[in-house]
Design an enzyme around this catalytic site. Sequence first.
Site, PDB file in Angstrom:
ATOM      1  N   GLU A  18     -56.382   2.875  36.319  1.00 26.53           N
ATOM      2  CA  GLU A  18     -56.563   3.623  35.250  1.00 26.53           C
ATOM      3  C   GLU A  18     -55.334   3.434  34.156  1.00 26.53           C
ATOM      4  O   GLU A  18     -54.214   3.124  34.573  1.00 26.53           O
ATOM      5  CB  GLU A  18     -56.038   5.222  35.453  1.00 26.53           C
ATOM      6  CG  GLU A  18     -57.199   5.755  36.664  1.00 26.53           C
ATOM      7  CD  GLU A  18     -57.127   7.152  36.917  1.00 26.53           C
ATOM      8  OE1 GLU A  18     -55.811   7.705  36.496  1.00 26.53           O
ATOM      9  OE2 GLU A  18     -57.809   7.542  37.925  1.00 26.53           O
ATOM     10  N   GLU A  70     -64.379   7.589  30.842  1.00 31.87           N
ATOM     11  CA  GLU A  70     -64.588   9.026  31.625  1.00 31.87           C
ATOM     12  C   GLU A  70     -64.343  10.061  30.545  1.00 31.87           C
ATOM     13  O   GLU A  70     -63.227  10.093  29.996  1.00 31.87           O
ATOM     14  CB  GLU A  70     -63.692   8.973  32.875  1.00 31.87           C
ATOM     15  CG  GLU A  70     -63.986  10.322  33.538  1.00 31.87           C
ATOM     16  CD  GLU A  70     -63.191  10.499  34.895  1.00 31.87           C
ATOM     17  OE1 GLU A  70     -62.656   9.557  35.270  1.00 31.87           O
ATOM     18  OE2 GLU A  70     -63.246  11.648  35.362  1.00 31.87           O
TER      19      GLU A  70
END
Length: 259
Positions: A111, A178
Amino acid sequence: MKTINIFKKKHRPIVMTTAYDYVSAKVSELAGIDALLVGDSLGMVIGGNDTTLKVTIEQMILHTQYAANGAKDTFLISDMPFMTYKTTPKEAVKNGGLLIQKGGADAVKLEGGNEICRTIKKMVFADIPVMGHIGLTPQAILKFGRYKKIGKNEKEKKYLLDSAKKLQDAGAFAIVLESIPEQVAKEITESVSIPTIGIGAGKYTDGQILVWNDILGFYDKIKPRFAKRYKDLWNEAIDGLSKYKDEVKKRKFPSEKYL
Ligand code: KIV
C-alpha cells in the site's frame, strides 16, 4: 497456466478476488477467476479483527502457502502486512522475498503512492513483482480515522494521479484503486499503461477485485456498499449446521448409510 501476462491491459476486464486458504483459492480457480490476492484483509474476515494492523508476515506466509495449494494454475499475489515494508527498503526486499520463497506467491502487493516508490524500485531490482495499492489504504486507518473515499478534493486527486504514474515508473505491474470516485479512477486508468484493479472505484478500471467473503456473503461485521453479494453462505452454513445439530439430538445421525 500461471502467467503475469494476465496483467496486460489487453486482457481487461481482469477479474480478481481474495483467497486465504486451500478452499477459497481452489473454488476461485474452478470458477475461472483470473488472479488471486491473499489479502491482509484476512485479519478481519478470517481473524475477526476490526482492522488489518495485527496481521504479521508469518501469518501471511502461512495463508499464502495454503492458498498456493489451491491455486496451482492461478496467479497468486500476497499482501505485505503493516510494518513489513515502510520501515526500510531492506526490510521490504527481505519480507517480499519471504512471501515468494516460503509462501509460494507469484508477486506481492503493498500500500502507498509516491512515498513508497524508492522501495518498490529496490524490490523490482531484486526480481520481486510488485502490485501497488492507492486510494483508501486500510493499513493507514489510524491516520485516516475511518474507512472513507479518497480523491474527492483536488489535493487528493493530484496525489493519486501523480502516485499512479510514479508507481508505474518504479516498475509496479498493476495498481489497486480502492474507494476512489469513479471519474478519478477513470482518469488514473487512462493515464497509465499498466492495468488498474478497482474496488469501490466504479466501472472504468481495467479490472475488479472484491473480498471473497463479501462476494459470497460469508462475513457478518462490515458490508461495504460497493460489495455485491452473489451468495448467502453465512445463512447457508447456519442452516446446514442447525440441521446437523437437530439430527444428532434426535439420534437420526448417523443413520445406516453413514455406518
Ligand atoms: O487485503 C485486501 O483484501 C485488499 C483488497 C481489498 C484489495 O487489499
